[in-house]
Design a protein around this motif. Structure first.
Motif, short mmCIF file in Angstrom:
data_model
loop_
_atom_site.label_atom_id
_atom_site.label_comp_id
_atom_site.label_asym_id
_atom_site.label_seq_id
_atom_site.Cartn_x
_atom_site.Cartn_y
_atom_site.Cartn_z
N VAL A 97 -4.48 5.69 9.42
CA VAL A 97 -5.76 6.13 8.86
C VAL A 97 -5.54 6.37 7.38
N TYR A 98 -6.35 5.72 6.55
CA TYR A 98 -6.17 5.81 5.11
C TYR A 98 -7.17 6.77 4.49
N ALA A 99 -6.72 7.43 3.44
CA ALA A 99 -7.61 8.32 2.69
C ALA A 99 -8.64 7.50 1.94
N PRO A 100 -9.84 8.04 1.74
CA PRO A 100 -10.85 7.31 0.97
C PRO A 100 -10.33 7.00 -0.43
N TYR A 101 -10.69 5.85 -0.94
CA TYR A 101 -10.23 5.44 -2.27
C TYR A 101 -10.91 6.29 -3.34
N THR A 102 -10.13 6.70 -4.32
CA THR A 102 -10.66 7.45 -5.46
C THR A 102 -10.41 6.66 -6.73
N SER A 103 -11.19 6.96 -7.76
CA SER A 103 -11.11 6.18 -9.00
C SER A 103 -9.77 6.33 -9.71
N GLN A 105 -6.87 6.53 -8.27
CA GLN A 105 -5.79 6.07 -7.38
C GLN A 105 -5.53 4.59 -7.61
N ARG A 107 -5.02 0.85 -6.94
CA ARG A 107 -5.55 0.07 -5.82
C ARG A 107 -4.45 -0.43 -4.89
N PRO A 110 -2.50 2.50 -1.25
CA PRO A 110 -3.34 3.26 -0.31
C PRO A 110 -2.55 4.42 0.30
N THR A 113 -3.16 9.10 5.71
CA THR A 113 -3.36 10.51 6.03
C THR A 113 -3.05 10.83 7.49
#
Length: 238
Positions: A97-103, A105, A107, A110, A113
């Protein structure tokens, strides 16, 4: 305008005629026809899919949690009278399960979590009167996904055989109709083939009313349709 209308009408008539073919060794010609026979029947079994989705900080934790709840699912299926031969694991998956992408971070990095485990089992239920109660028992035992229900027949060949009789009856009736309308006689069948169809009811989604927890979930089995289409070529005599 009239010549155009007549030309269009002629084209429609030509495309709607049955296929006719002359043979060098047979002067009477041939006609190819098809007909379908159908039989509706009340289903006597259902196939359902149930399972558990769990998450954990590690793959091992997610799998362990899933294992515990799936043991309860299998126990509920057996308590509902479902035999081991009618149960089959249809899917087992462990994925991150991956954390939501943030600006801020990168690319290409990933962040994981946790992990998610999904385990699904397909079961054949032969006692349709207890189907609703069996589904409720699955949810109570730990299942948190119900994929759907499809209905069928223990012996679909019996319905298909009757559909064949109906198709043949319809085929001969159609042949006689063309013979009478075209003023010719139907001869022997030169060739014949069939295609079959078996159409269960659409899958029924599971829904449980919180206001009716004391009653089993209502399930409507409806009917299933068996169909046979026969394609045949006859000799014809003028």
């Amino acid at each position: 305008m009239k010549p155009i209308l007549f030309a269009l009408l002629g084209a429609v008539l030509l495309t709607s005629q049955p296929a006719l073919a002359k043979d060098s060794d047979y002067t009477g010609g041939r006609i190819s026809l098809s007909a379908t026979g159908k039989v509706d029947a009340v289903p006597d079994l259902a196939t359902l899919s149930a399972g558990v989705i769990t998450e954990g900080k590690t793959a091992k934790a997610a799998l362990a949690s899933n294992r515990t709840r799936m043991i309860g699912v299998f126990r509920a299926l057996k308590a509902a009278g479902i035999k081991d031969r009618d149960m089959q694991t249809s899917g087992l998956n462990v994925s991150p399960v991956y954390a939501p992408y943030t600006s801020n971070q990168p690319r290409n990095e990933p962040r994981i979590t946790g992990y998610r485990t999904s385990n699904q089992v397909s079961a054949i239920v032969r006692d349709l009167e207890g189907l609703g109660a069996a589904i409720d028992a699955l949810v109570d035992s730990g299942a948190n996904t119900i994929g759907g229900i499809s209905f069928g027949l223990e012996n679909p060949e019996a319905g298909l055989d009757q559909a064949r009789r109906n198709a043949m009856k319809n085929l001969m009736a159609k042949a006689r109709l063309y013979a009478n309308a075209g003023n010719f006689r139907i001869g022997d069948i030169i060739s014949m083939s069939e295609s079959s169809g078996y159409r269960p009811q659409p899958k029924v989604a599971y829904a449980r009313s919180m206001a009716m927890d004391s009653a089993p979930s209502p399930i409507a089995a409806g009917e299933v349709t068996s169909s046979i289409t026969i394609n045949a070529t006859f000799e014809i005599e003028q």
